[in-house]
Design an enzyme around this catalytic site. Structure first.
Site, PDB file in Angstrom:
ATOM      1  N   GLY A   1     -13.366  -3.376   2.270  1.00  0.00           N
ATOM      2  CA  GLY A   1     -14.754  -2.965   2.399  1.00  0.00           C
ATOM      3  C   GLY A   1     -15.223  -2.045   1.292  1.00  0.00           C
ATOM      4  O   GLY A   1     -16.355  -2.150   0.812  1.00  0.00           O
TER       5      GLY A   1
ATOM      6  N   ARG B   1       0.821  -1.217   0.000  1.00  0.00           N
ATOM      7  CA  ARG B   1       0.000   0.000   0.000  1.00  0.00           C
ATOM      8  C   ARG B   1       0.852   1.264   0.000  1.00  0.00           C
ATOM      9  O   ARG B   1       0.490   2.272  -0.600  1.00  0.00           O
ATOM     10  CB  ARG B   1      -0.951  -0.007   1.206  1.00  0.00           C
ATOM     11  CG  ARG B   1      -2.127  -0.960   1.030  1.00  0.00           C
ATOM     12  CD  ARG B   1      -3.056  -0.941   2.218  1.00  0.00           C
ATOM     13  NE  ARG B   1      -4.321  -1.623   1.908  1.00  0.00           N
ATOM     14  CZ  ARG B   1      -5.286  -1.855   2.784  1.00  0.00           C
ATOM     15  NH1 ARG B   1      -5.131  -1.463   4.042  1.00  0.00           N
ATOM     16  NH2 ARG B   1      -6.394  -2.466   2.419  1.00  0.00           N
TER      17      ARG B   1
ATOM     18  N   GLY C   1      -9.537  -8.599   0.591  1.00  0.00           N
ATOM     19  CA  GLY C   1      -8.348  -9.147   1.241  1.00  0.00           C
ATOM     20  C   GLY C   1      -8.036 -10.593   0.900  1.00  0.00           C
ATOM     21  O   GLY C   1      -6.929 -10.928   0.481  1.00  0.00           O
TER      22      GLY C   1
ATOM     23  N   LYS D   1     -19.890 -16.946   3.773  1.00  0.00           N
ATOM     24  CA  LYS D   1     -21.302 -16.788   4.112  1.00  0.00           C
ATOM     25  C   LYS D   1     -22.093 -15.992   3.083  1.00  0.00           C
ATOM     26  O   LYS D   1     -21.669 -14.920   2.650  1.00  0.00           O
ATOM     27  CB  LYS D   1     -21.424 -16.107   5.480  1.00  0.00           C
ATOM     28  CG  LYS D   1     -20.861 -16.940   6.633  1.00  0.00           C
ATOM     29  CD  LYS D   1     -21.066 -16.224   7.966  1.00  0.00           C
ATOM     30  CE  LYS D   1     -20.576 -17.081   9.129  1.00  0.00           C
ATOM     31  NZ  LYS D   1     -20.814 -16.406  10.427  1.00  0.00           N
TER      32      LYS D   1
END
Length: 408
Positions: free
Chosen positions: A378, A37, A355, A198
């Site tokens: 996110g 990053r 990620g 999920k």
């Protein structure tokens, strides 16, 4: 996607440029263990300097919750940042107030200043107007190069863009351009790969994608929930049985939107979840009652590869199996290599993010061959869900900003 300014559109000569970057990197024993990053902000910093601007870097690190915490100080990032930029970097312990103003006032062209963790201040996450105004007073121009933080309406990501002439940094520009090409105005047909554990965490994502893509490949534990919804027994596999009705609704909606959902046709099962566990490949309808599905099988891998070859754009979020341990990384690795090969041949535009996805593609050794890899987690997921990202929405107001804040 609305238009946004870039570094090329703003006059920066001799001006302090408040530059929001992502320096939330892994640190162990005070040392950065992965500088990816940090390295990706270098083009933005260098281009600001090339235009005569003086970059003042704003960033968060971890979650100090509005309290000063030495273990979360950005000071420990300095050596890695200096190595990436190839120059000394000044550091300011405060980001508002007299000390901050003095640190900025002492800068000259060619300097770079890193300011302390924005999240040490409660006003950051509250997007407090007074705090944002105090930040804005430090500079003349605002550049946001932190797509990964732009799903948060914080003072340094959204508030500043409302107060100053603003633009996207080079990484942000690259990210937005890649995402626009993947879902905004893509080359069709489009295939999306969605994996992970999920269904419940990716309902918005699935609902958005089946309206925008021709093919949706579902893998990982999520696929097991869809299998259960179709009456297929999955033994001791991870599955959200209480989400079966929702899965059936998604399958039905996909039929009405013309999106083909691809689920495993064969699976790799094992009795233990550990590296090198004894495993076997069985038809998806033949999972033993005492076993768990840990990966997709070779027939499924072949089918996914065939889908890839018929598509022009791929967007990928989530692994196809338990990629962290062998041999259950086989499907993710194989599919990733097919995507990389098609990309290198110019037959596929491939965009991936999240990620686990980045880790899986790095593990497969093909991350460098994808068209674009997003380091955002996110923010990438919320973009895929079709949500407006506050930091991006604020940037797209920049033509009006330039009228309200004329360059002098």
């Amino acid at each position: 996607m609305a238009q946004f300014n870039t570094i090329d559109d703003l006059d920066m000569d001799g001006k302090v440029v408040l530059t929001r970057v992502d320096l939330n990197v892994p640190v162990e024993d005070g040392r950065v263990t992965d500088a990816t990053r940090i390295e990706r902000i270098v083009p933005t910093v260098k281009d600001i300097q090339a235009k005569g601007g003086i970059p003042v870097l704003l960033a968060h690190f971890d979650r100090p919750k509005g309290q000063r915490n030495d273990a979360m100080s950005l000071r420990q990032i300095l050596p890695a940042l200096e190595a990436a930029l190839g120059q000394p970097v000044k550091f300011a312990d405060e980001i508002v107030g007299g000390a901050a103003k003095r640190a900025v006032a002492a800068l000259a062209k060619g300097d770079v200043l890193l300011m302390e963790n924005t999240r040490f201040y409660p006003g950051e996450e509250a997007n407090d107007a007074t705090f944002a105004a105090s930040l804005a007073a430090l500079g003349s121009v605002y550049v946001n190069d932190a797509f990964s933080a732009s799903h948060r309406a914080h003072a340094s990501t959204e508030g500043l863009a409302r107060l100053m002439p603003c633009a996207a940094g080079r990484l942000m520009e690259e990210e937005l351009t890649a995402l626009q090409s993947a879902l905004g105005a893509p080359s069709r047909p489009v295939v999306a790969v969605v994996g992970g554990a999920k269904v419940s965490t990716k309902l918005d994502l699935l609902s958005n994608l089946i309206e925008k893509v021709e093919n949706l490949v579902i893998g990982g534990g999520m696929a097991n929930t869809f299998l259960v919804a179709q009456g297929i027994e999955v033994g001791k596999s991870l599955a959200e049985r209480d989400m079966a009705d929702t899965a059936r609704e998604i399958l039905a909606k996909a039929q009405t939107t013309g999106c083909t959902i691809h689920l495993p046709v064969d699976v790799v099962v094992a009795r233990e979840f550990k590296a090198g566990a004894e495993s076997e490949t069985v038809p998806v309808t033949a999972c033993p009652a005492d076993a768990m599905i840990l990966d997709a099988g070779p027939q499924t891998i072949g089918a996914i590869g065939n889908v890839f070859t018929k598509c022009r754009t791929l967007i990928w979020n989530g692994p196809l199996g338990a990629f962290e341990i062998e041999p259950f990384d086989a499907a993710t690795n194989a599919a990733a290599k097919v995507a990389a090969q098609l990309t290198s041949e110019g037959r596929l535009i491939s965009v991936a993010g999240g990620g686990d996805t980045v880790a899986a593609l790095n593990k497969a050794g093909v991350a460098g061959e994808f068209t674009f890899i997003s380091t955002a987690g996110g923010a990438f997921l919320e973009w895929m869900e079709g949500k407006d990202l506050p930091g991006i929405a604020a940037l797209t107001n920049s033509p009006e900003q330039l009228q309200r804040f004329p360059q002098s």
